[in-house]
Design an enzyme around this catalytic site. Structure first.
Site, PDB file in Angstrom:
ATOM      1  N   ASP A  67       0.820  -1.207   0.000  1.00 20.55           N
ATOM      2  CA  ASP A  67       0.000   0.000   0.000  1.00 20.55           C
ATOM      3  C   ASP A  67       0.853   1.255   0.000  1.00 20.55           C
ATOM      4  O   ASP A  67       2.065   1.212   0.135  1.00 20.55           O
ATOM      5  CB  ASP A  67      -0.946  -0.001   1.210  1.00 20.55           C
ATOM      6  CG  ASP A  67      -0.266  -0.463   2.502  1.00 20.55           C
ATOM      7  OD1 ASP A  67       0.953  -0.236   2.650  1.00 20.55           O
ATOM      8  OD2 ASP A  67      -0.945  -1.057   3.355  1.00 20.55           O
ATOM      9  N   ASN A 136      -8.133  -2.750  14.157  1.00 17.03           N
ATOM     10  CA  ASN A 136      -9.506  -3.087  13.772  1.00 17.03           C
ATOM     11  C   ASN A 136      -9.563  -4.298  12.838  1.00 17.03           C
ATOM     12  O   ASN A 136     -10.600  -4.580  12.249  1.00 17.03           O
ATOM     13  CB  ASN A 136     -10.198  -1.883  13.127  1.00 17.03           C
ATOM     14  CG  ASN A 136      -9.498  -1.412  11.849  1.00 17.03           C
ATOM     15  OD1 ASN A 136      -8.514  -1.990  11.403  1.00 17.03           O
ATOM     16  ND2 ASN A 136     -10.019  -0.340  11.265  1.00 17.03           N
ATOM     17  N   GLU A 143      -9.940  -2.054   5.137  1.00 21.41           N
ATOM     18  CA  GLU A 143     -10.662  -1.737   6.363  1.00 21.41           C
ATOM     19  C   GLU A 143     -11.920  -2.608   6.512  1.00 21.41           C
ATOM     20  O   GLU A 143     -12.472  -3.086   5.516  1.00 21.41           O
ATOM     21  CB  GLU A 143     -11.067  -0.259   6.360  1.00 21.41           C
ATOM     22  CG  GLU A 143      -9.900   0.717   6.259  1.00 21.41           C
ATOM     23  CD  GLU A 143      -9.206   0.969   7.583  1.00 21.41           C
ATOM     24  OE1 GLU A 143      -9.318   0.116   8.496  1.00 21.41           O
ATOM     25  OE2 GLU A 143      -8.561   2.018   7.712  1.00 21.41           O
TER      26      GLU A 143
END
Length: 242
Positions: A67, A136, A143
């Site tokens: 990324d 998370n 995400e």
């Protein structure tokens, strides 16, 4: 899934680096998927040491990074291209043209995502993908969501992710709100995946990712579907595993 727990970070770094170095020694033309952040730094330092001691060469290796932030100026200290150059590439013999990081300043970001996928598809299959784990459950910058993208794509970063990364910037206001990331589908195509997690603050998400239900609400849980995953944990990160 092979889960290994270590008493010290030095032991974890040694084992992680040995896995990667052994792969490259066996196949000098390996394709490596690499990660950024604080988690892999110790492994990269050990790989540099092994290179400097003549134990491994990276001159035929190709790398693809997971990324990159969108909108950071070229050469910015917190861009992932700068990170990789400073933490690994500048200290080993890999030719820079064989290293690939998404271009977060591309004029057409969606075209850049398609181009990155095309570049990966014309390369050999990724032999090893290195991953960290977000609080998370994100891997790369994938995400939690109702659905996940398979290929490289543009993502809006969750506030929790930006807060976790704010320690690298002067303030959270400087943390980019978007990034380009490989999709989970791309990650899962790698022949082998190494997941590295450190710290007590990650213990609950480690348990959820490795022993909880497989769900897009915890992207890392999809690693349970892969046939060759090695998980390297310090004892704090492993604290809640059954």
């Amino acid at each position: 899934m092979n889960i290994l727990t270590f008493e010290t970070n030095e032991e974890l770094n040694q084992v992680g680096a040995n896995i990667i170095a052994s792969l490259v020694q066996t196949n000098p033309y390996s394709v490596l998927g690499l990660a950024t952040g604080s988690t892999p730094i110790g492994i990269y330092q050990e790989l540099i040491r092994q290179y400097q001691n003549g134990l491994v060469s990276f001159k035929h290796v190709t790398s693809f990074n997971l990324d990159e932030y969108v909108g950071l100026p070229e050469g910015h200290q917190e861009s992932y291209r700068t990170f990789m150059n400073n933490q690994l590439f500048n200290h080993i013999d890999i030719p820079m043209e064989q290293t690939h990081v998404p271009n977060g300043n591309a004029e057409d970001l969606h075209a850049e995502c398609l181009s990155y996928d095309e570049m990966m598809s014309t390369s050999k299959q990724v032999d090893m993908q290195l991953l960290g784990l977000g609080h998370n459950g994100h891997i790369g910058f994938n995400e939690p969501d109702d659905t996940l993208n398979g290929g490289t794509h543009l993502v809006e970063l969750k506030e929790q992710t930006r807060e976790a990364n704010a320690r690298f910037f002067n303030s959270i206001d400087e943390v980019p709100t978007q990034a380009i990331t490989m999709g989970v589908g791309t990650i899962l195509k790698a022949k082998m995946i190494i997941l590295v997690v450190r710290g007590k603050d990650k213990a609950s998400i480690v348990k959820r990712a490795l022993q909880g239900p497989i769900t897009t609400d915890c992207p890392a849980s999809l690693l349970q579907t892969h046939s060759n995953v090695v998980v390297l944990l310090d004892k704090e990160a492993a604290g809640e595993l059954q």
